[in-house]
Design a protein around this motif. Structure first.
Motif, PDB file in Angstrom:
ATOM      1  N   ALA A  78      36.106  41.801  36.899  1.00  9.81           N
ATOM      2  CA  ALA A  78      35.952  40.824  37.986  1.00  9.81           C
ATOM      3  C   ALA A  78      35.246  39.567  37.486  1.00  9.81           C
ATOM      4  O   ALA A  78      35.685  38.444  37.774  1.00  9.81           O
ATOM      5  CB  ALA A  78      35.185  41.446  39.151  1.00  9.81           C
ATOM      6  N   GLY A  79      34.168  39.739  36.741  1.00 12.67           N
ATOM      7  CA  GLY A  79      33.412  38.588  36.244  1.00 12.67           C
ATOM      8  C   GLY A  79      34.224  37.689  35.332  1.00 12.67           C
ATOM      9  O   GLY A  79      34.186  36.468  35.452  1.00 12.67           O
ATOM     10  N   VAL A  80      34.997  38.290  34.443  1.00  9.85           N
ATOM     11  CA  VAL A  80      35.819  37.498  33.527  1.00  9.85           C
ATOM     12  C   VAL A  80      36.932  36.775  34.288  1.00  9.85           C
ATOM     13  O   VAL A  80      37.190  35.587  34.051  1.00  9.85           O
ATOM     14  CB  VAL A  80      36.388  38.383  32.390  1.00  9.85           C
ATOM     15  CG1 VAL A  80      37.467  37.658  31.616  1.00  9.85           C
ATOM     16  CG2 VAL A  80      35.266  38.832  31.463  1.00  9.85           C
ATOM     17  N   LEU A  81      37.604  37.480  35.213  1.00  6.31           N
ATOM     18  CA  LEU A  81      38.670  36.821  35.994  1.00  6.31           C
ATOM     19  C   LEU A  81      38.121  35.677  36.839  1.00  6.31           C
ATOM     20  O   LEU A  81      38.746  34.612  36.949  1.00  6.31           O
ATOM     21  CB  LEU A  81      39.396  37.839  36.873  1.00  6.31           C
ATOM     22  CG  LEU A  81      40.316  38.809  36.135  1.00  6.31           C
ATOM     23  CD1 LEU A  81      40.846  39.868  37.094  1.00  6.31           C
ATOM     24  CD2 LEU A  81      41.453  38.069  35.455  1.00  6.31           C
ATOM     25  N   LEU A  82      36.959  35.867  37.438  1.00  6.66           N
ATOM     26  CA  LEU A  82      36.345  34.793  38.223  1.00  6.66           C
ATOM     27  C   LEU A  82      35.961  33.619  37.329  1.00  6.66           C
ATOM     28  O   LEU A  82      36.150  32.452  37.708  1.00  6.66           O
ATOM     29  CB  LEU A  82      35.126  35.324  38.991  1.00  6.66           C
ATOM     30  CG  LEU A  82      35.462  36.244  40.157  1.00  6.66           C
ATOM     31  CD1 LEU A  82      34.234  37.037  40.593  1.00  6.66           C
ATOM     32  CD2 LEU A  82      36.042  35.456  41.324  1.00  6.66           C
ATOM     33  N   ALA A  83      35.457  33.898  36.136  1.00  4.47           N
ATOM     34  CA  ALA A  83      35.110  32.823  35.198  1.00  4.47           C
ATOM     35  C   ALA A  83      36.359  32.056  34.766  1.00  4.47           C
ATOM     36  O   ALA A  83      36.338  30.823  34.681  1.00  4.47           O
ATOM     37  CB  ALA A  83      34.375  33.397  33.984  1.00  4.47           C
ATOM     38  N   ILE A  84      37.455  32.766  34.518  1.00  6.22           N
ATOM     39  CA  ILE A  84      38.724  32.104  34.157  1.00  6.22           C
ATOM     40  C   ILE A  84      39.194  31.221  35.311  1.00  6.22           C
ATOM     41  O   ILE A  84      39.633  30.083  35.099  1.00  6.22           O
ATOM     42  CB  ILE A  84      39.791  33.143  33.777  1.00  6.22           C
ATOM     43  CG1 ILE A  84      39.430  33.788  32.434  1.00  6.22           C
ATOM     44  CG2 ILE A  84      41.181  32.530  33.739  1.00  6.22           C
ATOM     45  CD1 ILE A  84      40.249  35.018  32.094  1.00  6.22           C
ATOM     46  N   ASN A  85      39.097  31.737  36.522  1.00  5.99           N
ATOM     47  CA  ASN A  85      39.483  30.973  37.712  1.00  5.99           C
ATOM     48  C   ASN A  85      38.659  29.678  37.814  1.00  5.99           C
ATOM     49  O   ASN A  85      39.202  28.598  38.064  1.00  5.99           O
ATOM     50  CB  ASN A  85      39.289  31.851  38.957  1.00  5.99           C
ATOM     51  CG  ASN A  85      39.795  31.213  40.211  1.00  5.99           C
ATOM     52  OD1 ASN A  85      40.895  30.695  40.268  1.00  5.99           O
ATOM     53  ND2 ASN A  85      38.983  31.281  41.251  1.00  5.99           N
TER      54      ASN A  85
END
Length: 144
Positions: A78-85
């Motif tokens: 979740a943290g990585v996907l949110l950072a990519i977003n």
């Protein structure tokens, strides 16, 4: 100086909840308030590539990823996907507008993206579903 492990876990819990709520609110705004079609049109007007796919991605990641942060489940993903977003929001929308959010700048997306990435890297802490599901031993205290 070393913070007690319980203090670190409480801070991580508060950070996850606070950051997660902001992401859920923004995802809900895209989904319910604006609607996905309107969000895609807005993305198109901002020059975001593949605006319909991007609108669905951003909405889903913000809603589901924000909820995952709050619960502390699948936190690294979740943290990585949110950072990519947030990196996409930074690059395609906010970077040219300077720092301040009041001018359409990048301060909010940078803070949110880096907070999500930090939580992904550090872990969700003791008060999380990840900890209950995976049954990992207590992590070492971070030295400050």
């Amino acid at each position: 100086m070393k913070l007690p492990s319980i203090a670190q876990d409480v801070v991580l819990l508060l950070a996850r909840i606070g950051v997660g709520i902001v992401f859920v609110a923004h995802g809900w705004q895209k989904f319910d308030t604006n609607g996905l079609d309107a969000t895609a049109q807005g993305f198109q007007g901002m020059g975001i590539p593949s605006p319909t796919i991007s609108a669905y991605f951003a909405t889903g990641v913000e809603l589901i990823g924000g909820a995952a942060l709050i619960l502390g489940v699948l936190t690294p993903i979740a943290g990585v996907l949110l950072a990519i977003n947030m990196a996409g929001a930074f690059l395609f929308v906010h970077m040219p507008n300077g720092v301040f959010a009041s001018d359409g700048g990048w301060e909010l997306v940078a803070a949110l993206g880096l907070a999500a990435l930090t939580i992904a890297a550090v872990g969700p802490g003791r008060f999380s579903l990840d900890r209950l599901i995976i049954r990992t031993p207590a992590r070492e205290s971070v030295r400050v």
